[in-house]
Design a protein around this motif. Sequence first.
Motif, PDB file in Angstrom:
ATOM      1  N   ILE A  15       0.814  -1.217   0.000  1.00 37.03           N
ATOM      2  CA  ILE A  15       0.000   0.000   0.000  1.00 37.03           C
ATOM      3  C   ILE A  15       0.850   1.271   0.000  1.00 37.03           C
ATOM      4  CG2 ILE A  15      -1.649   1.361   1.335  1.00 37.03           C
ATOM      5  CD1 ILE A  15      -2.987  -1.187   2.203  1.00 37.03           C
ATOM      6  N   ASN A  16       1.904   1.293   0.795  1.00 36.36           N
ATOM      7  CA  ASN A  16       2.692   2.523   0.939  1.00 36.36           C
ATOM      8  C   ASN A  16       4.057   2.430   0.270  1.00 36.36           C
ATOM      9  OD1 ASN A  16       0.730   3.861   2.663  1.00 36.36           O
ATOM     10  ND2 ASN A  16       1.351   2.425   4.257  1.00 36.36           N
ATOM     11  N   LEU A  17       4.199   1.505  -0.666  1.00 32.92           N
ATOM     12  CA  LEU A  17       5.506   1.309  -1.301  1.00 32.92           C
ATOM     13  C   LEU A  17       5.587   2.014  -2.651  1.00 32.92           C
ATOM     14  CD1 LEU A  17       6.206  -2.467  -0.531  1.00 32.92           C
ATOM     15  CD2 LEU A  17       6.675  -0.444   0.857  1.00 32.92           C
ATOM     16  N   LEU A  18       6.732   2.629  -2.906  1.00 37.15           N
ATOM     17  CA  LEU A  18       6.989   3.279  -4.185  1.00 37.15           C
ATOM     18  C   LEU A  18       7.683   2.305  -5.142  1.00 37.15           C
ATOM     19  CD1 LEU A  18       8.154   6.790  -2.917  1.00 37.15           C
ATOM     20  CD2 LEU A  18       5.989   6.212  -4.003  1.00 37.15           C
ATOM     21  N   PRO A  19       7.754   2.656  -6.443  1.00 45.17           N
ATOM     22  CA  PRO A  19       8.282   1.718  -7.448  1.00 45.17           C
ATOM     23  C   PRO A  19       9.657   1.136  -7.137  1.00 45.17           C
ATOM     24  CG  PRO A  19       7.174   3.510  -8.552  1.00 45.17           C
ATOM     25  CD  PRO A  19       7.174   3.851  -7.096  1.00 45.17           C
ATOM     26  N   ASN A  20      10.599   1.951  -6.638  1.00 41.19           N
ATOM     27  CA  ASN A  20      11.941   1.426  -6.374  1.00 41.19           C
ATOM     28  C   ASN A  20      11.923   0.295  -5.357  1.00 41.19           C
ATOM     29  OD1 ASN A  20      13.151   3.080  -8.193  1.00 41.19           O
ATOM     30  ND2 ASN A  20      14.173   4.390  -6.720  1.00 41.19           N
ATOM     31  N   ILE A  21      11.098   0.457  -4.329  1.00 41.77           N
ATOM     32  CA  ILE A  21      11.004  -0.595  -3.308  1.00 41.77           C
ATOM     33  C   ILE A  21      10.343  -1.830  -3.892  1.00 41.77           C
ATOM     34  CG2 ILE A  21      10.076  -1.201  -1.044  1.00 41.77           C
ATOM     35  CD1 ILE A  21      10.222   1.717  -0.281  1.00 41.77           C
ATOM     36  N   ASP A  35      17.809  -5.510  -9.721  1.00 48.04           N
ATOM     37  CA  ASP A  35      18.881  -4.593  -9.347  1.00 48.04           C
ATOM     38  C   ASP A  35      18.632  -3.297 -10.105  1.00 48.04           C
ATOM     39  OD1 ASP A  35      21.133  -3.178  -8.770  1.00 48.04           O
ATOM     40  OD2 ASP A  35      22.551  -4.582  -9.673  1.00 48.04           O
ATOM     41  N   ILE A  36      18.229  -2.251  -9.384  1.00 47.26           N
ATOM     42  CA  ILE A  36      17.786  -1.033 -10.068  1.00 47.26           C
ATOM     43  C   ILE A  36      18.922  -0.081 -10.402  1.00 47.26           C
ATOM     44  CG2 ILE A  36      15.477  -1.111  -9.067  1.00 47.26           C
ATOM     45  CD1 ILE A  36      16.371   0.995  -7.058  1.00 47.26           C
ATOM     46  N   VAL A  39      24.818   7.713  -8.507  1.00 48.32           N
ATOM     47  CA  VAL A  39      23.433   7.274  -8.644  1.00 48.32           C
ATOM     48  C   VAL A  39      22.512   8.259  -7.931  1.00 48.32           C
ATOM     49  CG1 VAL A  39      21.759   5.481  -8.054  1.00 48.32           C
ATOM     50  CG2 VAL A  39      24.023   4.848  -8.880  1.00 48.32           C
ATOM     51  N   ARG A  40      21.478   8.721  -8.612  1.00 45.50           N
ATOM     52  CA  ARG A  40      20.523   9.646  -8.021  1.00 45.50           C
ATOM     53  C   ARG A  40      19.515   8.870  -7.191  1.00 45.50           C
ATOM     54  NH1 ARG A  40      21.082  14.582 -10.692  1.00 45.50           N
ATOM     55  NH2 ARG A  40      19.872  15.352  -8.906  1.00 45.50           N
ATOM     56  N   THR A  41      19.331   9.290  -5.953  1.00 48.85           N
ATOM     57  CA  THR A  41      18.456   8.564  -5.038  1.00 48.85           C
ATOM     58  C   THR A  41      17.210   9.350  -4.663  1.00 48.85           C
ATOM     59  OG1 THR A  41      19.720   9.389  -3.134  1.00 48.85           O
ATOM     60  CG2 THR A  41      20.376   7.265  -4.064  1.00 48.85           C
ATOM     61  N   GLU A  42      16.971  10.470  -5.365  1.00 57.32           N
ATOM     62  CA  GLU A  42      15.750  11.217  -5.088  1.00 57.32           C
ATOM     63  C   GLU A  42      14.520  10.388  -5.444  1.00 57.32           C
ATOM     64  OE1 GLU A  42      18.924  14.299  -6.201  1.00 57.32           O
ATOM     65  OE2 GLU A  42      18.256  12.353  -6.937  1.00 57.32           O
ATOM     66  N   ASN A 102      24.659   1.241 -17.126  1.00 55.18           N
ATOM     67  CA  ASN A 102      25.877   1.904 -17.574  1.00 55.18           C
ATOM     68  C   ASN A 102      26.525   2.757 -16.490  1.00 55.18           C
ATOM     69  OD1 ASN A 102      25.664   0.851 -20.198  1.00 55.18           O
ATOM     70  ND2 ASN A 102      24.212   2.455 -20.774  1.00 55.18           N
ATOM     71  N   ASN A 103      26.010   2.646 -15.261  1.00 55.48           N
ATOM     72  CA  ASN A 103      26.580   3.431 -14.162  1.00 55.48           C
ATOM     73  C   ASN A 103      28.010   2.994 -13.856  1.00 55.48           C
ATOM     74  OD1 ASN A 103      26.905   3.166 -10.868  1.00 55.48           O
ATOM     75  ND2 ASN A 103      26.285   5.192 -11.584  1.00 55.48           N
ATOM     76  N   ARG A 104      28.897   3.966 -13.643  1.00 52.90           N
ATOM     77  CA  ARG A 104      30.306   3.670 -13.371  1.00 52.90           C
ATOM     78  C   ARG A 104      30.693   3.874 -11.913  1.00 52.90           C
ATOM     79  NH1 ARG A 104      33.117   6.567 -18.690  1.00 52.90           N
ATOM     80  NH2 ARG A 104      32.047   5.298 -20.267  1.00 52.90           N
TER      81      ARG A 104
END
Length: 254
Positions: free
Chosen positions: A96-102, A112-113, A124-127, A117-119
Amino acid sequence: MIGDILIRFYQQQPEEIEPQDFCGIVLIDELDLHLHPKWQRQLPSLLSAVFPQVQFIASTHSVIPFLGAPENSVFLKVKRSKEQGIQVEQINIDIINLLPNILLTSPLFDLDIKPQNNRSLTLVRTEETYDEAKLNDEIRASLKAFEESENCKTLLDELVDIVGDDESHSLISLMDTLSLLVESYENEHYPMTEVSAQEVLQSIMQEHGLRESDFPEIGDQDKILDILNGEQQLNRLQIRALSERFQVSEMVFS
């Protein structure tokens, strides 16, 4: 999709008039297919509202429909392998209270989100939202511009005069923040070999033939000895005084 469901129900249950009176089980494969994310989120709740007595069984590869899943939804995960064939596992998770990343990193998707191509993880942006990321970019740009201007150094000097040795002063946090900005700028544009403040002080004493009692801007002899032994650190006011006295950058004592 809803129109197609209505036609089939009216054909099979012609005695019913209102959609909420239809009963049955509806299977929907790839619920998210060809739908905008906004509709992917709205459709599960919409179907349940229009057909409250119908049980919907839907498959999806998208996380978005989970954001609109009705309460008491049951989640089944289908696994396929050559050795064990097709297996179905019920995932007991309150979404119910979970956002897509979770949701993506939960047992529902096991994804693995991190960008492929991240180095560096530090980049990594965590906003949580795009607006937050955009605002942070604007703040960083403003801080960068301020950091490179003379206003930053001038303001820091004024704060040092105002705050002095009062570590409980209301402006101490602002002074520390500006100190970090100045230090970051000078480290980036004027890198120096790392030397401790104690080593710099000892070098100055040797060069000018000074003793522990020759530093009134720092304090008495005991305080000088504590600093030379690494038991105390120079504060901003002391650093500024030493910088002005010996005509060196404050950075050499930081």
